[in-house]
Design a protein around this motif. Structure first.
Motif, PDB file in Angstrom:
ATOM      1  N   ARG A  54      -5.008   6.199  -1.867  1.00 42.31           N
ATOM      2  CA  ARG A  54      -3.772   5.166  -1.822  1.00 42.31           C
ATOM      3  C   ARG A  54      -3.815   4.247  -3.090  1.00 42.31           C
ATOM      4  N   THR A  76       5.471   3.114   3.101  1.00 44.08           N
ATOM      5  CA  THR A  76       4.857   2.143   2.430  1.00 44.08           C
ATOM      6  C   THR A  76       4.691   0.848   3.520  1.00 44.08           C
ATOM      7  N   LEU A 101       2.435   6.368  -8.659  1.00 42.68           N
ATOM      8  CA  LEU A 101       3.358   6.421  -7.722  1.00 42.68           C
ATOM      9  C   LEU A 101       4.198   7.598  -7.591  1.00 42.68           C
ATOM     10  N   ARG A 133       3.367   9.820  -4.373  1.00 43.58           N
ATOM     11  CA  ARG A 133       3.163   9.200  -2.928  1.00 43.58           C
ATOM     12  C   ARG A 133       3.518  10.408  -2.045  1.00 43.58           C
ATOM     13  N   SER A 173       0.572   3.854   8.990  1.00 42.78           N
ATOM     14  CA  SER A 173       1.559   4.234   8.179  1.00 42.78           C
ATOM     15  C   SER A 173       2.148   5.642   8.416  1.00 42.78           C
ATOM     16  N   HIS A 182       0.701  -1.171  -0.059  1.00 47.52           N
ATOM     17  CA  HIS A 182      -0.025  -0.096   0.048  1.00 47.52           C
ATOM     18  C   HIS A 182       0.915   1.105  -0.042  1.00 47.52           C
ATOM     19  N   HIS A 183       0.522   2.099  -0.845  1.00 46.38           N
ATOM     20  CA  HIS A 183       1.035   3.594  -0.759  1.00 46.38           C
ATOM     21  C   HIS A 183       0.181   4.429  -0.617  1.00 46.38           C
ATOM     22  N   TYR A 184       0.212   5.303   0.207  1.00 46.64           N
ATOM     23  CA  TYR A 184      -0.754   6.608   0.447  1.00 46.64           C
ATOM     24  C   TYR A 184       0.013   7.726  -0.377  1.00 46.64           C
TER      25      TYR A 184
END
Length: 420
Positions: free
Chosen positions: A262, A312, A303, A306, A383, A249-251
């Motif tokens: 995300r 991450t 991406l 981010r 996160s 997962h990426h915020y």
């Protein structure tokens, strides 16, 4: 609420749903009711017929086939199913209205009727893989549990020309049919814990929830997502059949503190699906999550957005069925914030509470406590790079965002409506 779909620039939705289940589970009635419900909303509805019924009605009997003939029949059945579905999927793309495509069973159902060795050979021979066929092909899977499993008094084979299963065989087929879909990111099991009318309404409601459609009081919403803290991971042998996935997962940076965005990458054996999620403010008593399936290229492009305020998140996600209840367990992995070290969270959807809720939980897991709604266990907060006592980004509740957005004070134990 969650939804994953394809859409045009104008916001048109194309939603590909598999309606599956064991014998005498209400699939046929449910499909008709679902069709009527969405047509009344102004949607175009396509119904893909069950390929096996189409072929078997032509006079084919499995008992007359050799092993090689049965294998080739299953392989050709799968090819036929894929082509039939693709025809409807293409129509959905060109449709000018929102479009619901209901598949009467999907490609993974075929895996319930062949051995693992033959299924793997079929995958290799045709250059197929389970991640594409199970996770990326359809937006949502709904399994209608057979009446032979919990509503035996209503189980009947009289009104179905292709059905001859006794209760025990029907239970076995029901389990195999559900197990074939373990691991799909949006998989709901509709059991026989209510009367049939309520069962059908629960099925329609769960589809509407995923699509973010507010049904008001037309359908009684009873299921909610519950989350539990698990102390340790048992040996694999303690689990029933399961599927493991690598999840990242990426915020992302968002337009303001009232929205969370995300990316999720999820897959097995080098094959992945990609989802972009926008989590919107509290609305009509619910937390709305709008999900869009991405190509690998779009994922890589996004991406670049981010949010550096978040680590991450890396997880192993284990999916499994226990007594017709579908569970998802997230095992957090390094690298990440120390607060995530050794963290294991179990989730499921249910209408039960109290002792009845405890009764459906897996007995082989050491469950510490229920943490549904607690901000300490929200993935957004887990996160965060900053300590919770010092950050202004800690999210207490999506409902709070409507009133005062993110609270800027210290960390507390206030309950939240949102979920990780």
């Amino acid at each position: 609420m969650k939804t994953t779909m394809e859409g045009s620039a104008e916001g048109k939705k194309v939603y590909k749903l598999v309606l599956t289940g064991g014998p005498c589970g209400g699939k046929t009635t449910g499909q008709a009711r679902l069709c009527t419900f969405f047509e009344n909303l102004g949607w175009k509805v396509f119904r893909v017929p069950e390929t096996a019924t189409v072929l078997l009605s032509g006079g084919i009997k499995f008992s007359d086939l050799t092993a090689d003939e049965a294998y080739k029949f299953q392989e050709n059945l799968l090819r036929t199913m894929i082509q039939m579905e693709n025809t409807f999927f293409e129509l959905g793309k060109s449709c000018t209205r929102n479009c619901l495509i209901i598949c009467d069973r999907g490609v993974m159902d075929a895996s319930a009727f062949v051995s693992k060795e033959k299924w793997d050979r079929m995958m290799r021979t045709n250059n197929w893989n389970s991640v594409e066929l199970r996770d990326n092909r359809y937006n949502h899977i709904v399994h209608m549990v057979s009446a032979a499993n919990g509503a035996e008094a209503f189980y009947s084979t009289e009104d179905h020309a292709c059905r001859s299963e006794g209760v025990d065989l029907a239970r076995e087929l029901d389990y195999k049919s559900a197990a074939a879909w373990i691991g799909h990111p949006y998989f709901d099991v509709i059991d026989n814990s209510s009367d049939f009318e309520s069962k059908v309404n629960r099925m329609i409601e769960c589809v509407c929830q995923k699509l973010g459609i507010d049904t008001g009081d037309r359908l009684l919403t009873t299921s909610k997502k519950v989350k539990f803290l698990v102390s340790e991971l048992p040996a694999n042998s303690a689990f029933p059949a399961f599927q493991d996935f690598d999840v990242v997962h990426h915020y992302l940076q968002s337009a303001g503190p009232r929205v969370q965005a995300r990316l999720r990458k999820r897959g097995q054996n080098g094959h992945f699906s990609y989802i972009h999620t926008i989590r919107r403010p509290h609305l009509h008593g619910q937390s709305i999550e709008v999900k869009t399936q991405l190509t690998h290229r779009d994922y890589l492009n996004m991406l670049t957005q981010r949010d550096d305020a978040h680590f991450t998140i890396y997880k192993k996600r284990r999916c499994f069925l226990v007594n017709n209840q579908y569970f998802q367990m997230d095992i957090y992995k390094e690298p990440g914030h120390p607060r995530c070290k050794g963290l294991i969270l179990l989730e499921t959807y249910t209408s039960l509470s109290g002792d009845k809720l405890k009764g459906i939980l897996p007995k082989f897991l050491n469950i510490v406590k229920e943490v549904t709604g607690q901000p300490d266990y929200s993935m957004f907060n887990l996160s965060l790079k900053e300590d919770w006592s010092n950050t202004k980004k800690f999210c207490y509740s999506l409902h709070d965002q409507d009133e005062g957005e993110f609270r800027a004070n210290g960390h507390s134990q206030k309950m939240i409506n949102g979920k990780a």
